[in-house]
Scaffold this active site. Structure first.
Site, short mmCIF file in Angstrom:
data_model
loop_
_atom_site.label_atom_id
_atom_site.label_comp_id
_atom_site.label_asym_id
_atom_site.label_seq_id
_atom_site.Cartn_x
_atom_site.Cartn_y
_atom_site.Cartn_z
N HIS A 146 0.83 -1.22 0.00
CA HIS A 146 0.00 0.00 0.00
C HIS A 146 0.86 1.26 0.00
O HIS A 146 2.09 1.21 0.12
CB HIS A 146 -0.95 0.00 1.21
N CYS B 168 3.34 -4.81 6.80
CA CYS B 168 2.94 -4.54 5.43
C CYS B 168 4.07 -3.86 4.65
O CYS B 168 5.07 -3.45 5.21
CB CYS B 168 1.67 -3.70 5.40
#
Length: 229
Positions: free
Chosen positions: A163, A179
């Protein structure tokens, strides 16, 4: 000593000119991938638009591993994400990755994709960080940034994501909650080039320079999101 430095410098220059040390071609993400809403959101960003250090800027590089074109490969050790291209090339992006205890490796697929996604901190993050809201609306101040690729194994959401970020100063570092973060401009570019079902290979630690050697399953529980500012 000075003469030795001169000789070594000339040798390095000669090797570069002969093609033994190909220069890296750095290219900013094309503005054509930005939609009107992207431009509007980025224009009101309150974070400092700090460019990554040169080694972590978007680049077209030679690629010698065995993954098929269209595959995403994450080399967490060196903080790079590769989108494999035809002809032995790849688009290489600098990334922020998880801290050692939160990192993961293995093979997954892009199971879902979202533009300017909302962020819902997992139970694990709520345990580690007090005072977080139940969710954060999508937007430029959201820790997930401009785009999110949700990594799945089969029909199971691993809770790991690729992301954007509103902390571009940390590209090239290992500080996230597991992440994989990219600059908003880079993740918009990546998003425009992949589709649901794209294979994502996250290399095992210390395997970035070896032939294909990634595990068949993500290891450990998902942390699910970046550390908020």
């Amino acid at each position: 000593m000075s003469s030795l430095k001169v000789v070594l410098g000339l040798l390095a220059a000669g090797l570069a000119l002969s093609g033994c040390m190909p220069a890296t071609t750095y290219q900013a993400a094309p503005e054509a991938t930005l939609k009107p809403n992207d431009k509007a959101q980025l224009a009101k960003a309150r974070y400092a638009a700090v460019p990554p250090a040169e080694p972590f800027r978007r680049a077209i590089v030679d690629y010698h591993r065995k993954e098929l074109p269209g595959t995403i490969v994450v080399d967490s050790d060196n903080h790079y994400l590769y989108l494999v291209q035809d002809g032995g090339k790849a688009i290489r992006y600098g990334v922020t990755v998880g801290e050692e205890a939160l990192a993961f490796s293995g093979i997954a697929k892009v199971g879902n994709m979202a533009e300017w996604p909302k962020w819902t901190p997992t139970a694990d993050i709520h345990k580690r960080i007090e005072g977080l809201p139940a969710s954060v609306p999508g937007g430029v101040d959201n820790p997930l940034g401009a785009r999110a690729l949700y990594l799945y194994q089969g029909n199971r959401d691993t809770l790991f994501r690729i992301h954007g970020t509103n902390q571009p100063e940390y590209i090239g570092a290992s500080i996230s909650s597991g992440c994989i973060r990219m600059t908003n401009e880079d993740v918009i570019d990546l998003y425009s080039r992949v589709k649901q079902g794209t294979v994502v290979v996250v290399l095992d630690p210390k395997q970035g320079d070896s032939p294909y050697n990634s595990k068949m399953a993500l290891q450990g529980g998902g942390a699910g999101g970046p550390m908020p500012q």
